[in-house]
Design an enzyme around this catalytic site. Structure first.
Site: not given
Ligand code: NAI
Length: 666
Positions: A352-353, A503, A258, A240, A188, A329-330
């Site tokens: 899952d996402d 990430n 998966k 995606r 994976y 998925e994705d």
């Molecule tokens: P997105 O682009 O839809 O959302 C980003 C958010 O952050 C927006 O609401 C934006 O206004 C906000 N933001 C930007 N600058 C900011 C600041 N200075 N202070 C506070 N908020 C701010 O992105 P999405 O899809 O929501 O993903 C966000 C991140 O989360 C990605 O890096 C993704 O890889 C990660 N992620 C992590 C997961 C995990 O479990 N580790 C699971 C899913 C996503």
């Protein structure tokens, strides 16, 4: 030089071996025959796969036989993975399979050098494989040595594993189970991503099913091209794939990978999984212009036409396998939630996402409760500051909110536990949220609960007012959690929960090093990306990393075994609470909040049992009360034993013909 005495010894050894053969033949097939080539032709004393080296041919023969015999005894007497069904003790060949070479060419039945002599006779393959017998453990050892040779790349390993799966499925899964920690990143993410990029070129043998836009109207009939009964389907439209964007039909690599993890992690029977791709085209120009791209070379179908294709697929699955679990998925963010909402009550399914990710973050919070010596219900005492109101942030917020309600807060009280910020700062009731914008409905109740504060407050000010116990980041802004912010968290809490979830690593809100430095290593840290543990003045801060792998196999297994037709928030919460329960005292003391991937089967047992119990409590069992009865009679432990006994374990079982095939008699 071979002396006359040696020759005599060899001869005696051989005669003894021959007697052993006869003995083997008179015993049931469960006794593995031995390898006729027991006399070491070159007189070498090199140990084979770590066994002590025999010095004489006689010793060699006796040693080999006793090892082999011992192995078989263990198979029945000592194995920890007991099966509930007698037929699990034998491999019943499909009635259509012929004796002879066909057996060896079929990856389901092929054991390579692992056939007993009795089997070789029965299956008509004596002489078609080399004479010497090797156990599955020895075979694994040999392949593992090859895979881990210096300089071998992730892609080399991925290809080798694919080739192994194509020729010997049992061995493939055994290797995966035995080395899950090392091989999950190959099967994976991240290596599978690399493979998906070039999937058309790597294509060798078909695996799974492709439902393309050209097949619309035929999905129902196509489902019958799949021979086996199916219990788990992973489906993607490849829009995606991981962080790689639109990979169209190459998304098949994700569905396949998966499901391999479902088999290895939760013992789902390999014959009952079905990887699927909905090929509705791709907007990836590189693929569209690639002459070897094997998907539909057209732009993606969008809007209602796309949704209709998804609907047709789901209906076709329901018609053929009404109890199967469908894992989405994705799918691209704009489709993922609408599809889940549309089908969540229509078919046993989850995404899952969205859900898997939220469960794993919540499991981390429960793990943090354990690390602080608290029960899961202490979650209601926590205050969360969350940076990022995108799909990831809101998915996590909604799910933690549901957990707070589950543990006794009113919905309103639970909303008030959150301070959510986006790029404009704190989001409050005075923020103008535009109707119809993605995610606004989810955000509104959180915003409306913050009428006490001015909109747009900066993170530093919010920390001062909220005095949070947990700081979560899904903002994609690297370094957002500055030293000042992290130190303040360290001053406010003995063990602040710090979760920079964005990430990849280059977008993480802070590093493990920064969190440890600012809190003297006291933080309970978990990130979306991998970091090394950090030691500060004798204290080690564990750099935990959430991984959906802790969740989906057990969740899938549990929901199938209990026969539920819906995966409720309660069941998801039960999965999250179960994950830290596999942590031992030492791990909890170190502030590890997730178990080791190597323990995934134990994690899956706990997750599945917890999911089943919750389903029973919610009245979702569909097994005629059997599971409820089991719980009342044997408790959760009994249920866990039942789950474990239902798990497939890859080992060589004696192969027999289907009683109906008429080919069983020699
Ligand atoms: P997105 O682009 O839809 O959302 C980003 C958010 O952050 C927006 O609401 C934006 O206004 C906000 N933001 C930007 N600058 C900011 C600041 N200075 N202070 C506070 N908020 C701010 O992105 P999405 O899809 O929501 O993903 C966000 C991140 O989360 C990605 O890096 C993704 O890889 C990660 N992620 C992590 C997961 C995990 O479990 N580790 C699971 C899913 C996503």
């Amino acid at each position: 030089m071979c002396t006359r005495t040696d020759v005599m010894r060899n001869l005696r050894g051989f005669l003894k071996s021959a007697l052993v053969v006869r003995e083997c033949r008179t015993r049931p097939d469960s006794l593995i025959g031995f390898a006729p080539a027991l006399i070491n032709p070159r007189g070498s004393t090199t140990p084979a796969f770590g066994f002590p080296a025999p010095t004489t041919a006689r010793e060699y023969a006796t040693t080999r036989y006793s090892e082999v015999a011992q192995k078989e005894t263990n198979y029945f007497a000592d194995r920890t993975h007991t099966c509930r069904f007698a037929e699990n003790d034998v491999m019943i060949m499909h009635a259509d399979t012929n004796r002879g070479i066909e057996v060896l060419l079929n990856p389901i039945y092929n054991k390579g050098t692992g056939f007993s002599l009795a089997e070789k006779e029965r299956l008509g393959i004596r002489g078609l494989t080399p004479p010497r017998y090797f156990t599955i453990e020895q075979q694994c050892e040999k392949i593992w040595a090859n895979l881990t040779e210096k300089g071998k790349t992730g892609m080399f390993r991925w290809r080798s594993m694919q080739a192994l799966q194509d020729r010997n499925e049992t061995l493939f899964y055994r290797l995966l189970v035995d080395h899950i920690e090392e091989l999950a990143p190959v099967i994976y993410t991240p290596t599978v991503g690399e493979a998906c990029l070039q999937y058309s070129r790597l294509f060798r043998r078909p695996r799974g099913m492709y439902f393309s836009a050209d097949d619309v109207g035929h999905f129902n009939a196509m489902m019958y091209n799949w021979k086996n009964d199916v219990s788990v389907i992973v489906v993607t439209d490849g829009s995606r794939v991981l962080g790689l964007g639109d990979l169209g039909a190459h998304g098949m690599g994700i569905s396949v990978g998966k499901l391999d993890l479902y088999v290895a992690g939760a013992g789902i029977e390999p014959s009952s999984v079905l990887p699927c791709v909905l090929d509705v085209g791709t907007d990836n120009e590189e693929l569209l212009t690639d002459p070897y791209y094997f998907g539909l070379p057209q732009k993606r179908i969008k809007g209602d036409a796309f949704m209709n294709i998804v609907d047709e697929f789901i209906q076709a699955v329901k018609n053929r396998w009404p109890k199967a679990l469908v894992q989405f998925e994705d799918f691209s963010t704009d489709h993922a939630m609408p599809i889940l909402k549309r089908h969540r009550e229509n078919v046993l399914c989850f995404n899952d996402d969205i859900q898997g990710t939220a469960v794993v973050v919540l499991a981390g919070i429960y793990g943090a409760m354990a690390a602080m010596g608290k029960s899961p219900s202490a979650i209601i005492e926590q205050t969360f500051v969350l940076c990022g109101a995108g799909s990831a942030g809101m998915g996590i917020a909604n799910f933690i909110h549901a957990a707070l309600v589950h543990h006794g807060l009113s919905p309103q009280q639970a909303f008030e536990r959150f301070y959510i910020l986006d790029k404009h700062g704190l989001i409050t009731s005075s923020r103008e949220l535009k109707e119809g914008e993605a995610g606004v409905d989810d955000l509104r109740p959180f915003a409306e609960s913050r009428l006490d504060l001015p909109d747009g407050l900066k993170l530093k000010e919010v920390i001062e007012i909220a005095k949070p116990t947990a700081l979560l980041g899904a903002s994609t802004v690297n370094g957002l959690f500055t030293h000042e912010i992290l130190s303040r968290m360290g001053k406010l809490n003995n063990n602040p929960i710090i979760m920079p979830l964005s990430n990849p690593t280059s977008r993480a809100e802070c590093t493990a090093e920064a969190a440890a430095n600012a809190t003297e290593g006291r933080a309970i840290f978990s990130a979306g990306s991998p970091f090394d543990d950090v030691s500060k003045s004798g204290v080690t801060m564990v750099a935990n990393q959430g991984n959906n792998f802790y969740v989906f196999p057990g969740l899938g297994l549990g929901s199938i075994l209990v026969g539920s037709d819906y995966i409720s928030d309660g069941m998801l919460n039960a999965a999250a609470e179960a994950i830290p329960k596999t942590l031992n005292d030492g791990a909890i003391q170190r502030r590890a909040i997730y178990p080791r991937i190597a323990d995934i089967r134990d994690v899956s047992v706990k997750v599945a049992a917890a999911v089943m119990k919750q389903a029973v409590d919610e009245g979702r069992e569909n097994r005629g009360g059997k599971i409820a009865h089991m719980i009342s009679r044997d408790g959760l432990e009994g249920l866990e034993r039942y789950v474990r006994s239902s798990m497939y374990y890859p080992e060589y079982r004696p192969t027999v013909f289907s009683p109906g095939s008429g080919r069983g008699t020699l």
